[in-house]
Design a protein around this motif. Structure first.
Motif, mmCIF file in Angstrom:
data_model
loop_
_atom_site.group_PDB
_atom_site.id
_atom_site.type_symbol
_atom_site.label_atom_id
_atom_site.label_comp_id
_atom_site.label_asym_id
_atom_site.label_seq_id
_atom_site.Cartn_x
_atom_site.Cartn_y
_atom_site.Cartn_z
ATOM 1 N N MET A 1 0.823 -1.207 0.000
ATOM 2 C CA MET A 1 0.000 0.000 0.000
ATOM 3 C C MET A 1 0.858 1.258 0.000
ATOM 4 N N GLU A 2 1.993 1.202 0.683
ATOM 5 C CA GLU A 2 2.910 2.340 0.628
ATOM 6 C C GLU A 2 3.365 2.609 -0.804
ATOM 7 N N ARG A 3 3.669 1.536 -1.529
ATOM 8 C CA ARG A 3 4.138 1.719 -2.905
ATOM 9 C C ARG A 3 3.015 2.221 -3.807
ATOM 10 N N LEU A 4 1.803 1.692 -3.613
ATOM 11 C CA LEU A 4 0.666 2.176 -4.391
ATOM 12 C C LEU A 4 0.455 3.666 -4.168
ATOM 13 N N LEU A 5 0.493 4.087 -2.911
ATOM 14 C CA LEU A 5 0.304 5.497 -2.599
ATOM 15 C C LEU A 5 1.436 6.339 -3.175
ATOM 16 N N GLY A 6 2.648 5.802 -3.115
ATOM 17 C CA GLY A 6 3.782 6.517 -3.687
ATOM 18 C C GLY A 6 3.664 6.711 -5.182
ATOM 19 N N LEU A 7 2.972 5.798 -5.839
ATOM 20 C CA LEU A 7 2.731 5.892 -7.281
ATOM 21 C C LEU A 7 1.473 6.684 -7.608
ATOM 22 N N ARG A 8 0.841 7.270 -6.574
ATOM 23 C CA ARG A 8 -0.399 8.049 -6.718
ATOM 24 C C ARG A 8 -1.541 7.185 -7.235
ATOM 25 N N ILE A 9 -1.538 5.933 -6.804
ATOM 26 C CA ILE A 9 -2.609 4.989 -7.128
ATOM 27 C C ILE A 9 -3.539 4.893 -5.926
ATOM 28 N N LEU A 10 -4.834 4.750 -6.177
ATOM 29 C CA LEU A 10 -5.817 4.626 -5.098
ATOM 30 C C LEU A 10 -5.945 3.158 -4.684
ATOM 31 N N PRO A 11 -5.439 2.760 -3.507
ATOM 32 C CA PRO A 11 -5.680 1.396 -3.031
ATOM 33 C C PRO A 11 -7.150 1.232 -2.634
ATOM 34 N N ILE A 12 -7.798 0.205 -3.162
ATOM 35 C CA ILE A 12 -9.168 -0.110 -2.766
ATOM 36 C C ILE A 12 -9.120 -1.434 -2.024
ATOM 37 N N VAL A 13 -9.429 -1.392 -0.734
ATOM 38 C CA VAL A 13 -9.270 -2.522 0.168
ATOM 39 C C VAL A 13 -10.628 -3.142 0.469
ATOM 40 N N ASN A 14 -10.665 -4.454 0.500
ATOM 41 C CA ASN A 14 -11.864 -5.173 0.924
ATOM 42 C C ASN A 14 -11.414 -6.442 1.626
ATOM 43 N N GLU A 15 -12.306 -7.001 2.414
ATOM 44 C CA GLU A 15 -12.003 -8.312 2.985
ATOM 45 C C GLU A 15 -12.011 -9.342 1.865
ATOM 46 N N ASN A 16 -11.093 -10.276 1.923
ATOM 47 C CA ASN A 16 -11.002 -11.305 0.887
ATOM 48 C C ASN A 16 -12.029 -12.402 1.165
ATOM 49 N N ASP A 17 -13.282 -12.093 0.853
ATOM 50 C CA ASP A 17 -14.385 -13.005 1.170
ATOM 51 C C ASP A 17 -14.310 -14.327 0.403
ATOM 52 N N THR A 18 -13.568 -14.352 -0.687
ATOM 53 C CA THR A 18 -13.485 -15.592 -1.460
ATOM 54 C C THR A 18 -12.729 -16.678 -0.702
ATOM 55 N N VAL A 19 -11.794 -16.291 0.162
ATOM 56 C CA VAL A 19 -11.019 -17.303 0.894
ATOM 57 C C VAL A 19 -11.241 -17.233 2.396
ATOM 58 N N ALA A 20 -11.853 -16.161 2.893
ATOM 59 C CA ALA A 20 -12.048 -16.021 4.328
ATOM 60 C C ALA A 20 -13.051 -17.051 4.844
ATOM 61 N N THR A 21 -12.852 -17.494 6.069
ATOM 62 C CA THR A 21 -13.796 -18.391 6.733
ATOM 63 C C THR A 21 -14.409 -17.645 7.909
ATOM 64 N N HIS A 22 -15.449 -18.229 8.493
ATOM 65 C CA HIS A 22 -16.102 -17.585 9.624
ATOM 66 C C HIS A 22 -15.125 -17.367 10.776
ATOM 67 N N GLU A 23 -14.148 -18.256 10.915
ATOM 68 C CA GLU A 23 -13.236 -18.181 12.035
ATOM 69 C C GLU A 23 -12.225 -17.049 11.912
ATOM 70 N N ILE A 24 -11.923 -16.604 10.684
ATOM 71 C CA ILE A 24 -10.854 -15.620 10.518
ATOM 72 C C ILE A 24 -11.353 -14.314 9.916
ATOM 73 N N ARG A 25 -12.644 -14.101 9.833
ATOM 74 C CA ARG A 25 -13.165 -12.892 9.213
ATOM 75 C C ARG A 25 -13.065 -11.708 10.161
#
Length: 275
Positions: free
Chosen positions: A125-149
């Motif tokens: 994310m530091e590198r993305l910001l340094g490149l003036r790119i907008l990081p769009i963050v979300n929980e990785n619901d495709t691999v997340a389980t109930h125990e680690i969400r």
């Protein structure tokens, strides 16, 4: 420098903005353009912005002919895989108007618990910001389980704000401010400001809810705001419809003042970031 008052949002160095599923999915998808425009304006003022966006599963529901949020984990994961792709396309299409490029960052709670993964996420994310790119963050619901969400993206946003050393966090919701009780009830009063250590037990924020498109509610925003504020990050909770005013530092919403003697989350480590 940490923003101590709303007014500082206009010129802050680094900002995390979080938006929920109900604000940008279905008939409310038009808000993506408004949110992107406000972020682009902040970007133009020199602010580095990280966007934490829910909405992957909600975006997929009509595409998969599902009437509501699926109950089983496998269908949630499949929906997230489809919806995340479309959601990022919608954001990038809107960002194209301003010549801004987005970068997708998907995290699980396990990523922040693991020191190596946490370091990698921070560096990316530091590198993305340094490149003036907008990081769009979300929980990785495709691999997340109930125990680690994370449970909801309000908490994820609070942790990301600490992870990247943000000066402030803006939590966008469906109401303009937090209230002392559900806003439809008699006697409900908007809360202008919450100081570190303020006793909120007499207020009725409700419990975490799961609606047809997402999870969360006022209680999760209070919990996330206090988590971030305790770590020294000021937090504004307001409506997604007021995003432009919020990023301009107008006196709206509920402001959680940052703790003067912050304690970083065990999940993120120190909030200071090497420049």
């Amino acid at each position: 420098m940490t923003v101590t008052e709303r007014e500082g949002l206009r010129a802050c160095r680094r900002l995390v903005v979080k938006v929920g599923s109900s604000s940008i999915s279905g008939e409310h998808a038009w808000r993506i353009d408004a949110i992107v425009a406000a972020i682009a304006a902040a970007h133009g003022r020199g602010t580095e912005v990280v966007l934490v966006s829910s909405g992957a599963i909600a975006t997929a529901l009509p595409l998969l002919n599902l009437e509501g949020r699926p109950d089983d984990l496998a269908t949630q994961q499949a929906s997230a895989a489809v919806g995340q792709n479309v959601l990022m396309w919608r954001y990038q299409t809107s960002l194209d108007r301003f010549g801004i490029l987005a970068g997708q960052v998907l995290l699980t709670a396990g990523d922040l618990e693991n020191a190596t993964h946490r370091s990698n996420a921070r560096r990316a994310m530091e590198r993305l910001l340094g490149l003036r790119i907008l990081p769009i963050v979300n929980e990785n619901d495709t691999v997340a389980t109930h125990e680690i969400r994370f449970g909801d993206n309000d908490r994820l946003a609070a942790l990301v704000a600490q992870l990247v050393g943000a000066d402030a966090l803006v939590l966008l919701s469906d109401i303009e401010a937090l209230y002392t009780r559900p806003p439809g009830e008699p006697g409900a009063m908007p809360i202008d400001r919450v100081e570190p250590g303020d006793d909120l037990h007499g207020f009725q924020f409700g419990s975490v809810v799961v609606n047809s498109v997402g999870t969360g509610g006022a209680a999760t925003k209070v919990s996330a705001a206090r988590l971030a504020a305790a770590a020294g990050v000021g937090v504004l909770v307001t409506s997604a419809d007021r995003v432009d005013d919020a990023l301009l530092g107008e006196r709206i919403g509920t402001w959680f003042a940052p703790h003067p003697d912050p304690v970083p989350s065990a999940l993120t480590g120190p909030i200071s970031v090497d420049r």
